[in-house]
Design a protein around this motif. Structure first.
Motif, PDB file in Angstrom:
ATOM      1  N   GLU A  64       0.707  -1.155  -0.265  1.00 56.72           N
ATOM      2  CA  GLU A  64       0.205   0.262  -0.450  1.00 56.72           C
ATOM      3  C   GLU A  64       0.879   0.796  -0.028  1.00 56.72           C
ATOM      4  O   GLU A  64       0.594   2.764   0.933  1.00 56.72           O
ATOM      5  CB  GLU A  64      -1.325   0.170   1.147  1.00 56.72           C
ATOM      6  CG  GLU A  64      -1.774  -1.140   1.400  1.00 56.72           C
ATOM      7  CD  GLU A  64      -3.064  -0.755   2.375  1.00 56.72           C
ATOM      8  OE1 GLU A  64      -2.302  -0.436   2.700  1.00 56.72           O
ATOM      9  OE2 GLU A  64      -4.286  -1.692   2.501  1.00 56.72           O
ATOM     10  N   THR A  65       1.506   1.088  -0.636  1.00 58.58           N
ATOM     11  CA  THR A  65       2.981   2.844  -1.331  1.00 58.58           C
ATOM     12  C   THR A  65       2.629   2.733  -2.486  1.00 58.58           C
ATOM     13  O   THR A  65       2.634   2.079  -3.406  1.00 58.58           O
ATOM     14  CB  THR A  65       4.202   1.807  -0.693  1.00 58.58           C
ATOM     15  OG1 THR A  65       4.831   0.717  -1.461  1.00 58.58           O
ATOM     16  CG2 THR A  65       4.351   2.118   0.944  1.00 58.58           C
ATOM     17  N   ILE A  66       3.268   4.102  -3.032  1.00 57.69           N
ATOM     18  CA  ILE A  66       3.357   4.819  -4.017  1.00 57.69           C
ATOM     19  C   ILE A  66       4.757   5.573  -4.347  1.00 57.69           C
ATOM     20  O   ILE A  66       5.175   6.137  -2.840  1.00 57.69           O
ATOM     21  CB  ILE A  66       1.955   5.190  -4.255  1.00 57.69           C
ATOM     22  CG1 ILE A  66       1.007   5.031  -4.419  1.00 57.69           C
ATOM     23  CG2 ILE A  66       2.996   6.578  -5.899  1.00 57.69           C
ATOM     24  CD1 ILE A  66      -0.105   5.891  -4.277  1.00 57.69           C
ATOM     25  N   ASN A  67       5.725   4.972  -4.569  1.00 56.14           N
ATOM     26  CA  ASN A  67       7.256   5.417  -4.070  1.00 56.14           C
ATOM     27  C   ASN A  67       7.697   6.439  -5.703  1.00 56.14           C
ATOM     28  O   ASN A  67       7.607   5.624  -6.233  1.00 56.14           O
ATOM     29  CB  ASN A  67       7.773   4.013  -4.284  1.00 56.14           C
ATOM     30  CG  ASN A  67       7.962   3.368  -2.541  1.00 56.14           C
ATOM     31  OD1 ASN A  67       7.809   4.203  -1.499  1.00 56.14           O
ATOM     32  ND2 ASN A  67       8.647   2.319  -2.809  1.00 56.14           N
ATOM     33  N   VAL A  68       7.437   7.206  -5.222  1.00 62.21           N
ATOM     34  CA  VAL A  68       9.125   8.420  -6.500  1.00 62.21           C
ATOM     35  C   VAL A  68      10.308   8.665  -6.825  1.00 62.21           C
ATOM     36  O   VAL A  68      10.666   9.388  -5.506  1.00 62.21           O
ATOM     37  CB  VAL A  68       7.871   9.261  -6.315  1.00 62.21           C
ATOM     38  CG1 VAL A  68       8.231   9.795  -7.750  1.00 62.21           C
ATOM     39  CG2 VAL A  68       6.287   9.023  -6.956  1.00 62.21           C
ATOM     40  N   LEU A  69      10.309   8.280  -7.162  1.00 57.66           N
ATOM     41  CA  LEU A  69      12.321   8.746  -7.637  1.00 57.66           C
ATOM     42  C   LEU A  69      12.390   9.582  -8.337  1.00 57.66           C
ATOM     43  O   LEU A  69      12.042   9.185  -9.540  1.00 57.66           O
ATOM     44  CB  LEU A  69      13.349   7.190  -8.341  1.00 57.66           C
ATOM     45  CG  LEU A  69      14.185   7.723  -7.673  1.00 57.66           C
ATOM     46  CD1 LEU A  69      15.577   8.338  -7.165  1.00 57.66           C
ATOM     47  CD2 LEU A  69      14.888   6.261  -8.471  1.00 57.66           C
TER      48      LEU A  69
END
Length: 490
Positions: A128-133
């Protein structure tokens, strides 16, 4: 739209895909956006029908722009439901494309330029995560068939397919499932459509470039920015941090726009947002895929959204004929492992850039910092040795110096005070500047206050940035009137 491989050995710009499907109405469902790209992306990113549930693979063909998909999904929206779910992690690349002055907005030519913004986004329904690089546009990479150059050239040389190849080649074989591209007009239009965004401008920003039709004039302090001002804020790069400062400001805008898009009042703006996306966006996502991501976005709270910038350093003027952002490979490996579940390859690639020398030494046994490579990610530093920047945003003088002394008394020896924040914050932020959420959480527990901020909006050279809010008063004897350099009683 479908992703079409494009290769241009003569370095000519790649033909862009056809105009995007009418999908913007769904963007508001998903919390967010980033600068030009994520502003339109976060509500629409998605996956192929093979990723969707409850539909089985092949049970429902992808819908074209001319069918009734938009109307059908609007019907579900009016009922407060979405019939699609994301059932496995997916990776999406989001690009904001440089302005092409002679190209009409939304035309294939408007997407055939260099990328001004490049983001790698992982959506994980299990975590349940949204990771942005955020990848700086000047990052030095090896482009297959072209050699060493800046990553922002990849879209210009070969479109989304070459961007996908470049990411795999330079980021540990990371596979991308979909792409989203927007032109520079999208961000201005979205911000205006939602009534502006509130941010803290850290300094006066004044710059003019008539060739780019860029005019920047912003004053320091907390303020509500319209679309034109928000673009000025995001594009300003004429300070000591250059393009890296832009990445930080883009993340600040992302957070601000995320909060604005969460407002129920934005639902009245859906027709306007639809028109914006039709005019400015390009993606190979289907409407069903966007619906799946929209539904997932509704489930993820702000604490589940983590942003980080690719660690590295600016090249010296003696190293290359042009300036580059040289990624730190050990730190890159850790971020890809922690944020994208992507381990380094078992056999190293050919290291052809100066920035790759540290990784080569690590494969031979020991990195320049003395950490051993374990095949997955680099060793984290001890908590007490972390480079911690303290920034006062409490509105009271000298609180930064008092907190720095308090941290030293606790055993944190690598602490320094940076310039005060231009605004006032109620809540202290523990900012994981290099993406180390565990370290940020540990520091938060030591202090017993504040909130962990998973973004790269703090001091560039810090591991963690502690931005003090009003809630920090009274911690460890910190109070009004403490002077710099005076020991703080515990």
């Amino acid at each position: 739209m479908r992703l079409s491989p494009v290769r241009h050995p003569d370095h000519h710009p790649a033909p862009a895909p056809s105009a995007p499907a009418p999908v913007a109405w769904i963007y508001r469902l998903f919390w967010g956006t980033t600068y030009a790209a994520v502003a339109l992306f976060m509500g629409t990113v998605g996956l192929a029908v093979t990723f969707l549930d409850p539909f089985e693979i092949g049970s429902r063909p992808a819908q074209s722009a001319g069918d009734d998909s938009g109307q059908r999904l609007r019907s579900f929206l009016s009922q407060g439901t979405l019939p699609y779910r994301l059932n496995r992690p997916i990776n999406v690349v989001v690009m904001g494309i440089d302005r092409v002055p002679e190209a009409a907005p939304g035309s294939p030519e408007s997407f055939a330029s260099r990328s001004d913004t490049l983001l790698l986004v992982r959506l994980d329904p299990q975590a349940e995560t949204i990771n942005v690089l955020s990848v700086p546009r000047d990052t030095q990479v090896e482009v297959p068939g072209y050699g060493l150059t800046k990553i922002n050239h990849a879209n210009w040389f070969g479109g989304p397919q070459l961007v996908k190849d470049v990411i795999a080649h330079n980021f540990n074989d990371l596979a991308l499932d979909r792409y989203v591209r927007v032109d520079t007009g999208a961000f201005r239009a979205v911000v205006d459509a939602v009534g502006g965004v509130e941010v803290v401008v850290p300094q006066d920003m004044v710059y003019e470039d008539q060739t780019q039709q860029l005019y920047i004039d912003l004053k320091a302090g907390r303020q509500l920015l319209n679309g034109d001002q928000a673009e000025q804020f995001a594009r300003f790069r004429h300070d000591i941090y250059g393009d890296i400062g832009r990445v930080q400001r883009q993340q600040m805008l992302l957070k601000a726009l995320q909060q604005k898009l969460a407002s129920p009042q934005v639902v009245t703006k859906l027709p306007q947002l639809l028109e914006i996306v039709q005019s400015h966006g390009d993606t190979n996502l289907t409407l069903e895929e966007m619906a799946a991501l929209a539904g997932f976005g509704l489930q993820v709270g702000t604490e589940g959204v983590k942003m980080v910038m690719l660690p590295g350093r600016a090249s010296d003027s003696q190293e290359f004929a042009v300036s580059y952002w040289l990624m730190e490979n050990n730190a890159r490996d850790r971020l890809l492992q922690d944020y994208f579940a992507q381990s380094p390859p078992t056999v190293p690639r050919n290291f052809s850039t100066m920035a790759d020398l540290s990784s080569l030494e690590a494969w031979e046994g020991t990195s320049p910092e003395g950490s051993q490579r374990d095949g997955s990610s680099s060793r984290r530093p001890d908590l007490l040795s972390l480079h911690i920047a303290v920034q006062n945003a409490s509105g009271l003088p000298d609180q930064g110096y008092a907190m720095a002394q308090y941290l030293r008394d606790l055993g944190f020896w690598n602490v320094y005070v940076m310039e005060d924040w231009a605004g006032v914050a109620d809540t202290t932020q523990v900012i994981a500047q290099q993406g180390d959420i565990t370290a940020a959480q540990n520091l938060q527990r030591h202090l017993g206050l504040g909130a962990v901020e998973a973004s790269s909006t703090g001091a560039l050279d810090s591991d963690l940035t502690l931005r003090l809010g009003r809630d920090s008063l009274g911690i460890g004897g910190i109070q009004r009137g403490i002077q710099p350099g005076i020991q703080v009683d515990q």
